[in-house]
Design a protein around this motif. Structure first.
Motif, PDB file in Angstrom:
ATOM      1  N   LEU A 164       0.808  -1.181  -0.121  1.00  0.00           N
ATOM      2  CA  LEU A 164      -0.151  -0.106   0.003  1.00  0.00           C
ATOM      3  C   LEU A 164       0.871   1.396   0.014  1.00  0.00           C
ATOM      4  O   LEU A 164       1.822   1.427   0.598  1.00  0.00           O
ATOM      5  CB  LEU A 164      -1.017   0.057   1.024  1.00  0.00           C
ATOM      6  CG  LEU A 164      -1.660  -1.294   1.565  1.00  0.00           C
ATOM      7  CD1 LEU A 164      -2.299  -0.998   2.840  1.00  0.00           C
ATOM      8  CD2 LEU A 164      -2.702  -1.600   0.438  1.00  0.00           C
ATOM      9  N   ALA A 165       0.262   2.139  -0.630  1.00  0.00           N
ATOM     10  CA  ALA A 165       1.261   3.588  -0.635  1.00  0.00           C
ATOM     11  C   ALA A 165       0.626   4.322   0.705  1.00  0.00           C
ATOM     12  O   ALA A 165      -0.412   4.063   1.035  1.00  0.00           O
ATOM     13  CB  ALA A 165       0.654   4.503  -1.944  1.00  0.00           C
ATOM     14  N   LEU A 215       6.517   9.144  -2.520  1.00  0.00           N
ATOM     15  CA  LEU A 215       7.587   8.361  -2.659  1.00  0.00           C
ATOM     16  C   LEU A 215       7.093   6.922  -2.351  1.00  0.00           C
ATOM     17  O   LEU A 215       7.706   6.100  -3.210  1.00  0.00           O
ATOM     18  CB  LEU A 215       8.528   8.615  -1.326  1.00  0.00           C
ATOM     19  CG  LEU A 215       9.262  10.038  -1.466  1.00  0.00           C
ATOM     20  CD1 LEU A 215       9.914  10.221  -0.168  1.00  0.00           C
ATOM     21  CD2 LEU A 215      10.082  10.056  -2.708  1.00  0.00           C
ATOM     22  N   THR A 216       6.212   6.563  -1.599  1.00  0.00           N
ATOM     23  CA  THR A 216       5.904   5.223  -1.428  1.00  0.00           C
ATOM     24  C   THR A 216       5.090   4.778  -2.685  1.00  0.00           C
ATOM     25  O   THR A 216       5.028   3.497  -3.259  1.00  0.00           O
ATOM     26  CB  THR A 216       4.790   5.047  -0.317  1.00  0.00           C
ATOM     27  OG1 THR A 216       3.688   5.959  -0.360  1.00  0.00           O
ATOM     28  CG2 THR A 216       5.309   5.260   0.983  1.00  0.00           C
ATOM     29  N   ARG A 217       4.375   5.737  -3.558  1.00  0.00           N
ATOM     30  CA  ARG A 217       3.646   5.089  -4.916  1.00  0.00           C
ATOM     31  C   ARG A 217       4.751   4.834  -5.954  1.00  0.00           C
ATOM     32  O   ARG A 217       4.672   3.905  -6.527  1.00  0.00           O
ATOM     33  CB  ARG A 217       2.833   6.350  -5.073  1.00  0.00           C
ATOM     34  CG  ARG A 217       2.310   6.247  -6.622  1.00  0.00           C
ATOM     35  CD  ARG A 217       1.217   4.918  -6.497  1.00  0.00           C
ATOM     36  NE  ARG A 217       0.379   5.228  -8.172  1.00  0.00           N
ATOM     37  CZ  ARG A 217       1.020   5.002  -9.236  1.00  0.00           C
ATOM     38  NH1 ARG A 217       2.340   4.668  -9.344  1.00  0.00           N
ATOM     39  NH2 ARG A 217       0.297   5.316 -10.176  1.00  0.00           N
ATOM     40  N   ARG A 218       5.928   5.630  -5.892  1.00  0.00           N
ATOM     41  CA  ARG A 218       6.963   5.276  -6.959  1.00  0.00           C
ATOM     42  C   ARG A 218       7.466   3.964  -6.353  1.00  0.00           C
ATOM     43  O   ARG A 218       7.817   3.429  -7.232  1.00  0.00           O
ATOM     44  CB  ARG A 218       8.053   6.501  -6.618  1.00  0.00           C
ATOM     45  CG  ARG A 218       7.716   7.692  -7.314  1.00  0.00           C
ATOM     46  CD  ARG A 218       8.786   8.608  -7.230  1.00  0.00           C
ATOM     47  NE  ARG A 218       8.421  10.129  -7.283  1.00  0.00           N
ATOM     48  CZ  ARG A 218       8.915  11.191  -6.644  1.00  0.00           C
ATOM     49  NH1 ARG A 218      10.166  10.857  -6.265  1.00  0.00           N
ATOM     50  NH2 ARG A 218       8.691  12.383  -7.072  1.00  0.00           N
ATOM     51  N   GLU A 219       7.772   3.557  -5.086  1.00  0.00           N
ATOM     52  CA  GLU A 219       8.229   2.364  -4.564  1.00  0.00           C
ATOM     53  C   GLU A 219       7.367   1.488  -5.004  1.00  0.00           C
ATOM     54  O   GLU A 219       7.726   0.295  -5.629  1.00  0.00           O
ATOM     55  CB  GLU A 219       8.420   2.396  -3.221  1.00  0.00           C
ATOM     56  CG  GLU A 219       8.812   1.088  -2.466  1.00  0.00           C
ATOM     57  CD  GLU A 219      10.505   0.847  -2.856  1.00  0.00           C
ATOM     58  OE1 GLU A 219      10.824  -0.267  -2.418  1.00  0.00           O
ATOM     59  OE2 GLU A 219      11.101   1.757  -3.309  1.00  0.00           O
ATOM     60  N   LEU A 220       6.037   1.391  -4.922  1.00  0.00           N
ATOM     61  CA  LEU A 220       5.238   0.579  -5.594  1.00  0.00           C
ATOM     62  C   LEU A 220       5.320   0.277  -7.209  1.00  0.00           C
ATOM     63  O   LEU A 220       5.389  -0.816  -7.454  1.00  0.00           O
ATOM     64  CB  LEU A 220       3.736   0.840  -5.322  1.00  0.00           C
ATOM     65  CG  LEU A 220       2.903   0.961  -3.893  1.00  0.00           C
ATOM     66  CD1 LEU A 220       1.487   1.358  -4.118  1.00  0.00           C
ATOM     67  CD2 LEU A 220       3.015  -0.667  -3.773  1.00  0.00           C
ATOM     68  N   THR A 229       2.412  -0.783   9.293  1.00  0.00           N
ATOM     69  CA  THR A 229       2.417  -0.521   7.679  1.00  0.00           C
ATOM     70  C   THR A 229       3.896  -0.534   7.297  1.00  0.00           C
ATOM     71  O   THR A 229       4.335   0.367   6.732  1.00  0.00           O
ATOM     72  CB  THR A 229       1.601   0.495   6.931  1.00  0.00           C
ATOM     73  OG1 THR A 229       2.072   1.930   7.483  1.00  0.00           O
ATOM     74  CG2 THR A 229       0.019   0.269   7.045  1.00  0.00           C
ATOM     75  N   GLY A 230       4.632  -1.671   7.276  1.00  0.00           N
ATOM     76  CA  GLY A 230       6.121  -1.478   6.925  1.00  0.00           C
ATOM     77  C   GLY A 230       6.399  -2.110   5.607  1.00  0.00           C
ATOM     78  O   GLY A 230       7.646  -2.169   5.104  1.00  0.00           O
ATOM     79  N   ASN A 231       5.493  -2.766   4.960  1.00  0.00           N
ATOM     80  CA  ASN A 231       6.012  -3.480   3.747  1.00  0.00           C
ATOM     81  C   ASN A 231       6.769  -2.635   2.607  1.00  0.00           C
ATOM     82  O   ASN A 231       7.644  -2.875   1.864  1.00  0.00           O
ATOM     83  CB  ASN A 231       4.804  -4.451   2.875  1.00  0.00           C
ATOM     84  CG  ASN A 231       4.544  -5.581   3.796  1.00  0.00           C
ATOM     85  OD1 ASN A 231       5.325  -6.116   4.451  1.00  0.00           O
ATOM     86  ND2 ASN A 231       3.297  -5.774   3.791  1.00  0.00           N
ATOM     87  N   ILE A 232       6.073  -1.478   2.455  1.00  0.00           N
ATOM     88  CA  ILE A 232       6.767  -0.355   1.431  1.00  0.00           C
ATOM     89  C   ILE A 232       7.358   0.356   2.186  1.00  0.00           C
ATOM     90  O   ILE A 232       8.551   0.990   1.824  1.00  0.00           O
ATOM     91  CB  ILE A 232       5.469   0.275   0.553  1.00  0.00           C
ATOM     92  CG1 ILE A 232       5.042  -0.737  -0.405  1.00  0.00           C
ATOM     93  CG2 ILE A 232       6.127   1.309   0.080  1.00  0.00           C
ATOM     94  CD1 ILE A 232       5.989  -1.340  -1.385  1.00  0.00           C
TER      95      ILE A 232
END
Length: 375
Positions: free
Chosen positions: A75-76, A100-105, A347-350
């Motif tokens: 999840l972003a 940033l989390t969306r880019r990581e996704l 929420t640590g996966n991303i």
């Protein structure tokens, strides 16, 4: 009355050997990373790519904690829904971290990793009040140019976020650990840490002297670094998994009841479901494992009455995660030779992987956009 129940291993780790040899004797390295979950392995990958002599250790095995025993959501954003994050942290910071989390996704789904699937995710309302909050979330996300839309389907009514997805956490992090070991990185498991200080890690049967120590631990962080106890508190999150539920067709992971409960269905039909920490109350703020009759009864009720499946329960387990009073993770330097990242608030996966990489960049003296948002 609440009773403790015998727990199984995580369904993700079931039958997989993620063990490593223990550290024995004295070792020296440029950097010692404590913790071989997603954030620790990501930090090691970044440091190794920069040519740093790095050693990684863990009290258990690869993805021994929540990294290999969570819901498998990608999840972003932060732990809060976006509009709540904006209210708490300000629009600029919340949106910056979301981006940033969306880019990581995007990067994760572009990898040749069969365990990562972009399915989208759902937040399903459990009440009329939550349904109204879903509309506020959609409005805030769309105002900030983030993908979100109203949803009405078999699962219920709520929010669809098309950019999110799922993965197999133990498979993903196990594969990264194997690549690192194949590249010559020394990784050790079954190595409980007795003491961490600047430039030195004392373990059960050995010691590492390093120019710097990087602690990358989520659950139990305040035990490993007692100086953080005022801001960090760990809890267990309980889960269960089933045999194939052929009567269900759940194509997206679901957050339910304001995110207190969550589930997804594997491609092969099995269901993994977790949550109920609020149902367990104070008993869930604990440092040992196990599962409880009260929370597991709640999860079974969701499985049978909300999802509507009679599939047999095959696994019950818990994972320890840490929360901070301020809602953002612990991140940065505790001293010139001691750095920490952890306590991802569930929420640590991303986000955890991003933090691990950003902390490694800080150790290397490089600029990190995420570190600036977390400062």
């Amino acid at each position: 009355m609440q009773q403790e129940i015998q727990a199984d291993d995580s369904v993700w780790r079931d039958g997989r050997d993620l063990s490593l040899p223990p550290l024995r004797g004295e070792r020296r390295a440029g950097v010692c990373v404590v913790g071989l979950g997603g954030s620790g392995l990501s930090a090691i990958e970044e440091l190794h790519a920069a040519g740093v002599d790095v050693i990684g250790i863990d009290a258990g095995r690869v993805a021994a904690g929540a990294a290999g025993a969570n819901g498998g959501f990608l999840l972003a954003g932060l732990a809060q829904f976006h509009h709540d994050a904006v209210a708490r942290f300000g629009r600029e910071r919340a949106l910056g971290i979301y981006t940033l989390t969306r880019r990581e996704l995007d990067a994760r789904f572009a990898e040749p990793d069969s365990s990562c699937r972009r399915t989208g995710s759902l937040r399903i309302a459990a009440s009329a009040e939550e349904e109204a909050d879903c509309l506020r979330q959609i409005e805030a996300m769309q105002r900030d140019g983030l993908a979100a839309e109203p949803y009405l389907g078999a699962e219920g009514r709520g929010v669809l976020i098309p950019d999110d997805g799922v993965f197999d956490p133990a498979l993903h992090w196990g594969a990264l650990a194997a690549r690192l070991r194949g590249g010559g990185v020394a990784l050790y498991g079954d190595t409980p840490v007795r003491r961490v200080e600047a430039g030195r890690v004392d373990a059960a049967h050995g010691r590492v002297h390093a120019e710097c120590v990087l602690v990358a631990v989520d659950g139990g962080l305040e035990t490993l670094l007692p100086q953080l106890a005022g801001d960090v508190r760990s809890a267990r999150l309980q889960m269960l998994a089933t045999a194939r539920a052929c009567e269900l067709r759940l194509t997206r992971p679901v957050y339910y009841r304001d995110g207190h409960d969550y589930w997804q269905q594997f491609v092969d039909g099995r269901v993994v479901l977790g949550g109920g920490r609020d149902i367990g109350g104070d008993a869930e703020w604990r440092h040992d494992g196990g599962v409880s009759s009260r929370v597991q009864a709640h999860l079974e009720h969701l499985l049978r009455d909300t999802l509507g499946t009679r599939a047999a329960i095959t696994h019950r387990w818990s994972a320890q995660v840490a929360f901070t009073t301020r809602g953002l993770p612990q991140f940065g330097a505790l001293s010139p030779q001691l750095f920490v990242t952890g306590a991802y608030n569930g929420t640590g996966n991303i986000f955890g992987a991003l933090c691990g990489r950003a902390l490694a960049q800080q150790v290397l003296g490089r600029r990190s956009e995420l570190a600036e948002w977390l400062a």
